[in-house]
Design an enzyme around this catalytic site. Structure first.
Site, PDB file in Angstrom:
ATOM      1  N   TYR A 101      12.448   7.300  11.257  1.00 45.55           N
ATOM      2  CA  TYR A 101      12.115   6.783  12.592  1.00 45.55           C
ATOM      3  C   TYR A 101      13.153   7.165  13.632  1.00 45.55           C
ATOM      4  O   TYR A 101      14.344   7.157  13.356  1.00 45.55           O
ATOM      5  CB  TYR A 101      12.036   5.246  12.563  1.00 45.55           C
ATOM      6  N   TRP A 102      12.695   7.482  14.817  1.00 39.07           N
ATOM      7  CA  TRP A 102      13.557   7.629  15.989  1.00 39.07           C
ATOM      8  C   TRP A 102      12.934   6.732  17.069  1.00 39.07           C
ATOM      9  O   TRP A 102      12.045   7.173  17.803  1.00 39.07           O
ATOM     10  CB  TRP A 102      13.583   9.076  16.481  1.00 39.07           C
ATOM     11  N   ARG A 103      13.356   5.481  17.082  1.00 41.33           N
ATOM     12  CA  ARG A 103      12.698   4.548  17.994  1.00 41.33           C
ATOM     13  C   ARG A 103      13.689   3.603  18.664  1.00 41.33           C
ATOM     14  O   ARG A 103      13.273   2.710  19.407  1.00 41.33           O
ATOM     15  CB  ARG A 103      11.610   3.759  17.247  1.00 41.33           C
ATOM     16  N   ASN A 165       3.859  -8.807   9.783  1.00 42.45           N
ATOM     17  CA  ASN A 165       4.274  -7.422   9.515  1.00 42.45           C
ATOM     18  C   ASN A 165       5.796  -7.290   9.333  1.00 42.45           C
ATOM     19  O   ASN A 165       6.470  -6.614  10.133  1.00 42.45           O
ATOM     20  CB  ASN A 165       3.817  -6.537  10.679  1.00 42.45           C
ATOM     21  N   GLY A 227      -3.975  -6.854  -0.586  1.00 43.45           N
ATOM     22  CA  GLY A 227      -4.329  -5.516  -1.069  1.00 43.45           C
ATOM     23  C   GLY A 227      -5.664  -5.485  -1.805  1.00 43.45           C
ATOM     24  O   GLY A 227      -6.654  -6.071  -1.329  1.00 43.45           O
ATOM     25  N   ALA A 228      -5.679  -4.838  -2.959  1.00 45.00           N
ATOM     26  CA  ALA A 228      -6.914  -4.700  -3.740  1.00 45.00           C
ATOM     27  C   ALA A 228      -7.382  -6.039  -4.307  1.00 45.00           C
ATOM     28  O   ALA A 228      -8.494  -6.143  -4.834  1.00 45.00           O
ATOM     29  CB  ALA A 228      -6.701  -3.691  -4.863  1.00 45.00           C
ATOM     30  N   ASP A 229      -6.531  -7.067  -4.216  1.00 45.44           N
ATOM     31  CA  ASP A 229      -6.913  -8.389  -4.727  1.00 45.44           C
ATOM     32  C   ASP A 229      -7.600  -9.263  -3.678  1.00 45.44           C
ATOM     33  O   ASP A 229      -7.774 -10.472  -3.897  1.00 45.44           O
ATOM     34  CB  ASP A 229      -5.686  -9.114  -5.298  1.00 45.44           C
ATOM     35  N   ALA A 256      -4.048  -0.006   6.320  1.00 45.32           N
ATOM     36  CA  ALA A 256      -5.074  -0.842   5.654  1.00 45.32           C
ATOM     37  C   ALA A 256      -5.105  -2.219   6.309  1.00 45.32           C
ATOM     38  O   ALA A 256      -6.162  -2.711   6.723  1.00 45.32           O
ATOM     39  CB  ALA A 256      -4.780  -0.967   4.161  1.00 45.32           C
ATOM     40  N   ASP A 258      -3.775  -3.147   9.209  1.00 42.43           N
ATOM     41  CA  ASP A 258      -4.073  -3.069  10.654  1.00 42.43           C
ATOM     42  C   ASP A 258      -5.575  -2.943  10.884  1.00 42.43           C
ATOM     43  O   ASP A 258      -6.136  -3.568  11.797  1.00 42.43           O
ATOM     44  CB  ASP A 258      -3.383  -1.844  11.291  1.00 42.43           C
TER      45      ASP A 258
END
Ligand code: ADP
Length: 306
Positions: A101-103, A165, A227-229, A256, A258
């Site tokens: 990252y460059w933020r 997040n 997730g997949a659960d 996913a 978002d």
């Protein structure tokens, strides 16, 4: 009330490998990705706007044009002379992805430094979406300004939505991260955490513990993604489980969560039916993890069948 969905945060320039040492340029960032999927899934009489700050360089102009072309409103975006957007690069080595990252000095870090403009934007919307990343990139005082503004919006009956997040590297300390993310949740109506993050960084030993913690803070409704659960919803105190869709081959899980948030909110705003919105969002997120990149085109989301 207006039918405006306002997402607040940072969109970055994305560089990814295009083979032969060439790099492909794109634009992405958690709150922008959610705005993208909300736009794809909401009816045309809703406007989706992005609130951030950009500079006055060519890359800021290009990003602005990209956001606009995506059908997302840019009129509220703050422009700061002499500044530039943040940038990140996706590195691929032996099939494993890592990010650089460059933020640190991106224009978006000043998105809340003009409180009047921020207030005007928030007041114009019915739905306000922000994340733990939005809070993490702001100087402490500006994070307080943003939190005060969303608290005001919540008190005025607007739908304030927060995805924690959690990204420890963006925060100066665990203490500041815990306090500020908790304050983000307290200031919101709907909180949409991912269980693996909450377990790793808040020490929750179960999904119930995550729900209990955010409810105790003052969030009204909670969607815990796993997730997949699948996801567990706690809306108005009523608990429901919605499984994930089966995916033949997971290609890229970027955004996913978002995409789930954007699709869920779009459907929830139309129907007020949280379990049905979660089933719809699981379908959209399943399409997103089956394709490369953060932003999957509307035509590929299978919305007609949704
Ligand atoms: P985040 O990206 O925030 O960590 P999750 O990994 O929990 O979020 O994923 C968000 C949503 O994306 C899930 O609720 C699910 O609907 C979908 N999803 C993620 N991974 C998969 C998978 N392997 N198979 C099917 N759906 C998935």
């Amino acid at each position: 009330m207006s039918r405006r969905f306002l997402s607040i945060g940072e969109c970055m320039v994305e560089l990814s490998q295009a083979g032969d040492g060439l790099l492909r340029k794109g634009f992405a960032g958690d709150t922008f990705n959610t705005a993208w999927y909300a736009r794809a899934c909401l009816a045309a009489d809703w406007s989706v706007d992005y609130f951030t700050a950009l500079g006055d360089d060519a890359m800021s102009e290009e990003m602005l044009a990209f956001i606009d072309k995506s059908g997302i409103g840019t009129s509220l975006i703050r422009r700061i002379r002499g500044r530039t957007p943040g940038l990140y690069m996706i590195n691929l080595k032996d099939g494993e992805r890592s990010f650089s990252y460059w933020r640190d000095s991106s224009a978006a870090r000043s998105l809340a430094a003009d409180p009047d403009r921020l207030r005007e934007a928030v007041e114009s919307a019915a739905v306000i979406y922000f994340s733990g990343i939005t809070l993490a990139i702001l100087p402490h005082e500006d994070a307080e300004t943003l939190l005060a503004e969303v608290r005001r919006a919540k008190a005025a009956g607007k739908l304030v939505v927060f995805d924690p997040n959690i990204r420890p590297r963006l925060w100066s300390s665990y203490d500041v991260m815990h306090t500020t993310i908790s304050e983000g949740a307290r200031s919101s109506v709907i909180v949409m955490p991912s269980f693996d993050d909450e377990a790793a960084h808040f020490g929750d030993d179960s999904i119930e513990a995550t729900i209990h913690r955010y409810r105790t803070l003052g969030a009204v409704d909670i969607v815990v993604k796993n997730g997949a659960d699948g996801v567990r919803l706690n809306f108005a105190g009523e608990e429901t489980f919605v499984p994930a869709e089966k995916v033949k081959k997971v290609v890229d899980t970027t955004s996913a969560g978002d995409s789930f948030n954007g699709a869920f909110l779009a459907r929830y705003l139309e129907t007020s039916d949280a379990p049905a919105a979660a089933r719809f969002a699981a379908k959209v997120a399943a399409r997103v993890v089956s394709e490369h990149g953060a932003l999957v085109a509307k035509e590929k989301l299978g919305l007609d069948r949704g």
